[in-house]
Design a protein around this motif. Structure first.
Motif, PDB file in Angstrom:
ATOM      1  N   PHE A 124      25.191  39.363  39.085  1.00  0.00           N
ATOM      2  CA  PHE A 124      26.056  40.332  38.425  1.00  0.00           C
ATOM      3  C   PHE A 124      27.029  39.584  37.517  1.00  0.00           C
ATOM      4  O   PHE A 124      27.474  38.487  37.855  1.00  0.00           O
ATOM      5  N   LYS A 125      27.361  40.195  36.389  1.00  0.00           N
ATOM      6  CA  LYS A 125      28.429  39.663  35.532  1.00  0.00           C
ATOM      7  C   LYS A 125      29.736  40.230  36.063  1.00  0.00           C
ATOM      8  O   LYS A 125      29.920  41.449  36.090  1.00  0.00           O
ATOM      9  N   VAL A 126      30.625  39.334  36.476  1.00  0.00           N
ATOM     10  CA  VAL A 126      31.867  39.746  37.124  1.00  0.00           C
ATOM     11  C   VAL A 126      33.063  39.378  36.256  1.00  0.00           C
ATOM     12  O   VAL A 126      33.167  38.253  35.779  1.00  0.00           O
ATOM     13  N   GLY A 127      33.952  40.322  36.065  1.00  0.00           N
ATOM     14  CA  GLY A 127      35.229  40.076  35.411  1.00  0.00           C
ATOM     15  C   GLY A 127      36.341  40.354  36.404  1.00  0.00           C
ATOM     16  O   GLY A 127      36.172  41.163  37.327  1.00  0.00           O
ATOM     17  N   THR A 128      37.465  39.686  36.243  1.00  0.00           N
ATOM     18  CA  THR A 128      38.602  39.920  37.138  1.00  0.00           C
ATOM     19  C   THR A 128      39.863  40.213  36.334  1.00  0.00           C
ATOM     20  O   THR A 128      40.026  39.732  35.209  1.00  0.00           O
ATOM     21  N   ILE A 129      40.719  40.984  36.933  1.00  0.00           N
ATOM     22  CA  ILE A 129      42.029  41.313  36.377  1.00  0.00           C
ATOM     23  C   ILE A 129      43.039  41.094  37.490  1.00  0.00           C
ATOM     24  O   ILE A 129      42.834  41.570  38.609  1.00  0.00           O
ATOM     25  N   LYS A 130      44.101  40.381  37.198  1.00  0.00           N
ATOM     26  CA  LYS A 130      45.153  40.177  38.192  1.00  0.00           C
ATOM     27  C   LYS A 130      46.444  40.784  37.668  1.00  0.00           C
ATOM     28  O   LYS A 130      46.896  40.456  36.579  1.00  0.00           O
ATOM     29  N   HIS A 131      47.005  41.673  38.464  1.00  0.00           N
ATOM     30  CA  HIS A 131      48.294  42.246  38.110  1.00  0.00           C
ATOM     31  C   HIS A 131      49.396  41.361  38.677  1.00  0.00           C
ATOM     32  O   HIS A 131      49.343  40.971  39.837  1.00  0.00           O
ATOM     33  N   ASP A 132      50.356  41.038  37.845  1.00  0.00           N
ATOM     34  CA  ASP A 132      51.515  40.259  38.287  1.00  0.00           C
ATOM     35  C   ASP A 132      52.739  41.143  38.138  1.00  0.00           C
ATOM     36  O   ASP A 132      53.184  41.415  37.025  1.00  0.00           O
ATOM     37  N   VAL A 171      46.451  34.937  24.999  1.00  0.00           N
ATOM     38  CA  VAL A 171      47.721  35.373  25.571  1.00  0.00           C
ATOM     39  C   VAL A 171      48.371  36.242  24.503  1.00  0.00           C
ATOM     40  O   VAL A 171      48.436  35.852  23.332  1.00  0.00           O
ATOM     41  N   GLU A 172      48.825  37.422  24.902  1.00  0.00           N
ATOM     42  CA  GLU A 172      49.358  38.377  23.938  1.00  0.00           C
ATOM     43  C   GLU A 172      50.590  39.059  24.489  1.00  0.00           C
ATOM     44  O   GLU A 172      50.627  39.444  25.659  1.00  0.00           O
ATOM     45  N   LYS A 173      51.602  39.214  23.637  1.00  0.00           N
ATOM     46  CA  LYS A 173      52.788  39.998  24.005  1.00  0.00           C
ATOM     47  C   LYS A 173      52.516  41.435  23.593  1.00  0.00           C
ATOM     48  O   LYS A 173      52.518  41.774  22.416  1.00  0.00           O
ATOM     49  N   ASP A 174      52.233  42.268  24.591  1.00  0.00           N
ATOM     50  CA  ASP A 174      51.930  43.665  24.330  1.00  0.00           C
ATOM     51  C   ASP A 174      52.030  44.417  25.652  1.00  0.00           C
ATOM     52  O   ASP A 174      51.930  43.816  26.728  1.00  0.00           O
ATOM     53  N   ASN A 175      52.221  45.705  25.578  1.00  0.00           N
ATOM     54  CA  ASN A 175      52.294  46.538  26.764  1.00  0.00           C
ATOM     55  C   ASN A 175      50.984  47.289  26.876  1.00  0.00           C
ATOM     56  O   ASN A 175      50.755  48.254  26.168  1.00  0.00           O
ATOM     57  N   LYS A 176      50.108  46.841  27.752  1.00  0.00           N
ATOM     58  CA  LYS A 176      48.811  47.472  27.928  1.00  0.00           C
ATOM     59  C   LYS A 176      48.699  48.019  29.340  1.00  0.00           C
ATOM     60  O   LYS A 176      49.252  47.476  30.284  1.00  0.00           O
ATOM     61  N   SER A 177      47.936  49.080  29.471  1.00  0.00           N
ATOM     62  CA  SER A 177      47.723  49.711  30.775  1.00  0.00           C
ATOM     63  C   SER A 177      46.556  49.047  31.495  1.00  0.00           C
ATOM     64  O   SER A 177      45.776  48.299  30.900  1.00  0.00           O
ATOM     65  N   LEU A 178      46.425  49.356  32.764  1.00  0.00           N
ATOM     66  CA  LEU A 178      45.280  48.881  33.528  1.00  0.00           C
ATOM     67  C   LEU A 178      43.990  49.376  32.880  1.00  0.00           C
ATOM     68  O   LEU A 178      43.009  48.628  32.787  1.00  0.00           O
ATOM     69  N   GLU A 179      43.975  50.600  32.415  1.00  0.00           N
ATOM     70  CA  GLU A 179      42.794  51.152  31.751  1.00  0.00           C
ATOM     71  C   GLU A 179      42.441  50.345  30.508  1.00  0.00           C
ATOM     72  O   GLU A 179      41.261  50.123  30.216  1.00  0.00           O
ATOM     73  N   ASP A 180      43.458  49.885  29.745  1.00  0.00           N
ATOM     74  CA  ASP A 180      43.203  49.027  28.584  1.00  0.00           C
ATOM     75  C   ASP A 180      42.544  47.716  29.009  1.00  0.00           C
ATOM     76  O   ASP A 180      41.628  47.218  28.355  1.00  0.00           O
ATOM     77  N   MET A 181      43.014  47.157  30.122  1.00  0.00           N
ATOM     78  CA  MET A 181      42.450  45.895  30.622  1.00  0.00           C
ATOM     79  C   MET A 181      40.999  46.098  31.062  1.00  0.00           C
ATOM     80  O   MET A 181      40.134  45.254  30.797  1.00  0.00           O
ATOM     81  N   ILE A 182      40.725  47.221  31.704  1.00  0.00           N
ATOM     82  CA  ILE A 182      39.358  47.524  32.132  1.00  0.00           C
ATOM     83  C   ILE A 182      38.451  47.678  30.921  1.00  0.00           C
ATOM     84  O   ILE A 182      37.308  47.203  30.918  1.00  0.00           O
ATOM     85  N   GLU A 183      38.944  48.312  29.879  1.00  0.00           N
ATOM     86  CA  GLU A 183      38.144  48.493  28.658  1.00  0.00           C
ATOM     87  C   GLU A 183      37.747  47.145  28.056  1.00  0.00           C
ATOM     88  O   GLU A 183      36.627  46.983  27.566  1.00  0.00           O
ATOM     89  N   ILE A 184      38.642  46.177  28.106  1.00  0.00           N
ATOM     90  CA  ILE A 184      38.322  44.832  27.605  1.00  0.00           C
ATOM     91  C   ILE A 184      37.152  44.247  28.385  1.00  0.00           C
ATOM     92  O   ILE A 184      36.368  43.453  27.860  1.00  0.00           O
ATOM     93  N   MET A 185      36.991  44.667  29.641  1.00  0.00           N
ATOM     94  CA  MET A 185      35.938  44.153  30.528  1.00  0.00           C
ATOM     95  C   MET A 185      34.687  45.038  30.533  1.00  0.00           C
ATOM     96  O   MET A 185      33.842  44.907  31.406  1.00  0.00           O
ATOM     97  N   SER A 186      34.548  45.928  29.572  1.00  0.00           N
ATOM     98  CA  SER A 186      33.468  46.922  29.606  1.00  0.00           C
ATOM     99  C   SER A 186      32.065  46.316  29.571  1.00  0.00           C
ATOM    100  O   SER A 186      31.102  46.982  29.944  1.00  0.00           O
TER     101      SER A 186
END
Length: 160
Positions: A35-43, A78-93
């Motif tokens: 499987f192709k796996v992507g990860t997102i970590k919330h800090d 690395v980007e200075k921006d306010n993105k939602s979790l949904e935005d992060m998931i879209e990057i991993m589509s």
């Protein structure tokens, strides 16, 4: 794969319950199953970039809104921006599976980690909680025992 792509799974729980260790085991397991796996970590503490001395972080820390470092086989943004979790998931589509560490209040499918003496009852949003992963017998809902393969096989079956 029968599941919606990408399959989203959150790993949540209090600090020192083993979230990162468990997430790393999941990544290795799913990768071994092709499987192709992507990860997102919330800090929740707005992570710092000042400890990184590489040039791209110096650019970013000097005020660049976006900074990319790349080589032949990988890149990092690395980007200075306010993105939602949904935005992060879209990057991993383009991934088969996206595993998110944190965001315990989300309604996405999740497994919460419990650890004796640290966190012994779930605190995450119960909506779509698949169960808990614990080093002790938790009787309140589906409990996957730490160091058992049950959770891996259960998740693999969800993906079929």
């Amino acid at each position: 794969m029968g599941a919606i792509k990408p399959f989203i799974l959150q790993i949540c729980g209090y600090k020192n319950t083993g979230k990162t260790t468990f997430l790393n085991k999941l990544v290795k397991f799913f990768t071994a199953h092709n499987f192709k796996v992507g990860t997102i970590k919330h800090d929740g503490h707005d992570f710092e970039t000042t400890n990184y001395l590489e040039d791209n972080f110096q650019h970013f820390n000097s005020g660049a809104k976006k900074s990319i470092v790349f080589s032949k086989n990988k890149w990092l943004l690395v980007e200075k921006d306010n993105k939602s979790l949904e935005d992060m998931i879209e990057i991993m589509s383009d991934m088969d599976i996206v595993i998110i560490e944190g965001c315990k209040n989300s309604t996405l499918p999740k497994i919460e980690l419990l650890r004796k003496g640290v966190s012994e009852t779930p605190v995450s949003n119960p909506l779509n909680r698949i169960g808990v992963y614990s080093d002790f017998d938790y009787l309140g809902e589906k409990c996957f025992k730490k160091d058992s393969d049950e959770v891996f096989n259960y998740l693999l079956n969800l993906l079929k």
